[in-house]
Enzyme design. Structure first.
Site, PDB file in Angstrom:
ATOM      1  CG  ASN A 170      -0.403  -0.240   2.531  1.00  0.00           C
ATOM      2  OD1 ASN A 170       0.610  -0.905   2.672  1.00  0.00           O
ATOM      3  ND2 ASN A 170      -1.041   0.300   3.545  1.00  0.00           N
ATOM      4  CB  CYS A 225      -8.546  -4.881  -3.417  1.00  0.00           C
ATOM      5  SG  CYS A 225      -7.404  -3.505  -3.163  1.00  0.00           S
ATOM      6  CB  CYS A 257      -5.216  -1.413  -1.823  1.00  0.00           C
ATOM      7  SG  CYS A 257      -6.543  -0.660  -0.890  1.00  0.00           S
ATOM      8  CD  GLU A 285      -5.242  -6.055  -1.216  1.00  0.00           C
ATOM      9  OE1 GLU A 285      -4.677  -4.940  -1.138  1.00  0.00           O
ATOM     10  OE2 GLU A 285      -6.076  -6.437  -0.397  1.00  0.00           O
ATOM     11  CB  CYS A 299     -10.697  -2.826   0.685  1.00  0.00           C
ATOM     12  SG  CYS A 299     -10.096  -2.235  -0.904  1.00  0.00           S
ATOM     13  CD  GLU A 319      -1.387   4.693   4.597  1.00  0.00           C
ATOM     14  OE1 GLU A 319      -0.883   5.516   5.374  1.00  0.00           O
ATOM     15  OE2 GLU A 319      -2.138   3.752   4.961  1.00  0.00           O
TER      16      GLU A 319
HETATM   17  N1  THU Z   1      -5.284  -1.423   2.387  1.00  0.00           N
HETATM   18  C1  THU Z   1      -4.725  -2.258   1.446  1.00  0.00           C
HETATM   19  O1  THU Z   1      -3.581  -2.059   1.036  1.00  0.00           O
HETATM   20  N2  THU Z   1      -5.463  -3.306   1.001  1.00  0.00           N
HETATM   21  C2  THU Z   1      -6.732  -3.602   1.425  1.00  0.00           C
HETATM   22  O2  THU Z   1      -7.365  -4.486   0.872  1.00  0.00           O
HETATM   23  C3  THU Z   1      -7.292  -2.878   2.563  1.00  0.00           C
HETATM   24  C4  THU Z   1      -6.627  -1.600   2.902  1.00  0.00           C
HETATM   25  C5  THU Z   1      -4.498  -0.295   2.880  1.00  0.00           C
HETATM   26  C6  THU Z   1      -5.011   1.045   2.460  1.00  0.00           C
HETATM   27  C7  THU Z   1      -4.464   1.933   3.551  1.00  0.00           C
HETATM   28  O3  THU Z   1      -3.140   2.299   3.205  1.00  0.00           O
HETATM   29  C8  THU Z   1      -4.403   1.037   4.765  1.00  0.00           C
HETATM   30  O4  THU Z   1      -4.500  -0.294   4.284  1.00  0.00           O
HETATM   31  C9  THU Z   1      -5.509   1.287   5.760  1.00  0.00           C
HETATM   32  O5  THU Z   1      -6.735   1.273   5.181  1.00  0.00           O
END
Ligand code: THU
Length: 134
Positions: free
Chosen positions: A47, A92, A58, A60, A89, A49
């Protein structure tokens, strides 16, 4: 498609290795992914940010977009690793569904333990897919 225990663990370990490179200074929730294509190539993702929060991506999707940008669109299995074995999520799931509902999803924790294993059709029932646009 068959995945051996050894391959399963190797992919989970790659996802956890990638997780160390997550850029998550805001949530402090590091996610790593490792995607294996039908051709046998592996793409990892983390991920990423952003100070403007909605622009976060994200893990994935990073792995999938890396693969697609390298010409790979047929996937076998994706491992997703988080500290607490969190689930992919909805966004994804939708992006994974685009490339096939038979893809196996491995959900692992930060110790490399497999928490859940399922196909995408189980993870996203009644998915909206490209065939709906035909
Ligand atoms: N996140 C992912 O990388 N994948 C997911 O399927 C769920 C959420 C990340 C996004 C953000 O950087 C952190 O997790 C918190 O939501």
């Amino acid at each position: 498609m068959a995945i051996t225990d050894q391959e399963r663990q190797a992919l989970i370990d790659l996802a956890n290795e990638a997780r160390k490179r997550a850029y998550a200074p805001y949530s402090n929730y590091q996610v790593g992914a490792a995607l294996r294509t039908k051709s046998g190539r592996i793409f990892t993702g983390v991920n990423v940010e952003n100070a403007a929060y909605p622009h976060t991506m994200c893990a994935e999707r990073v792995a999938i977009f890396k693969a697609v940008s390298e010409g790979e669109t047929e996937f076998e299995v994706i491992a997703v690793a988080t500290n607490n074995g969190g689930s992919p999520c909805g966004g994804c799931r939708q992006v994974m569904a685009e490339f096939g509902l038979d893809t196996i999803v491995l959900i692992a924790d930060g110790d490399g333990h497999l928490k859940k294993e399922m196909t995408l059709s189980e993870l996203l029932p009644e998915a909206f897919t490209p065939k709906h646009l035909l």
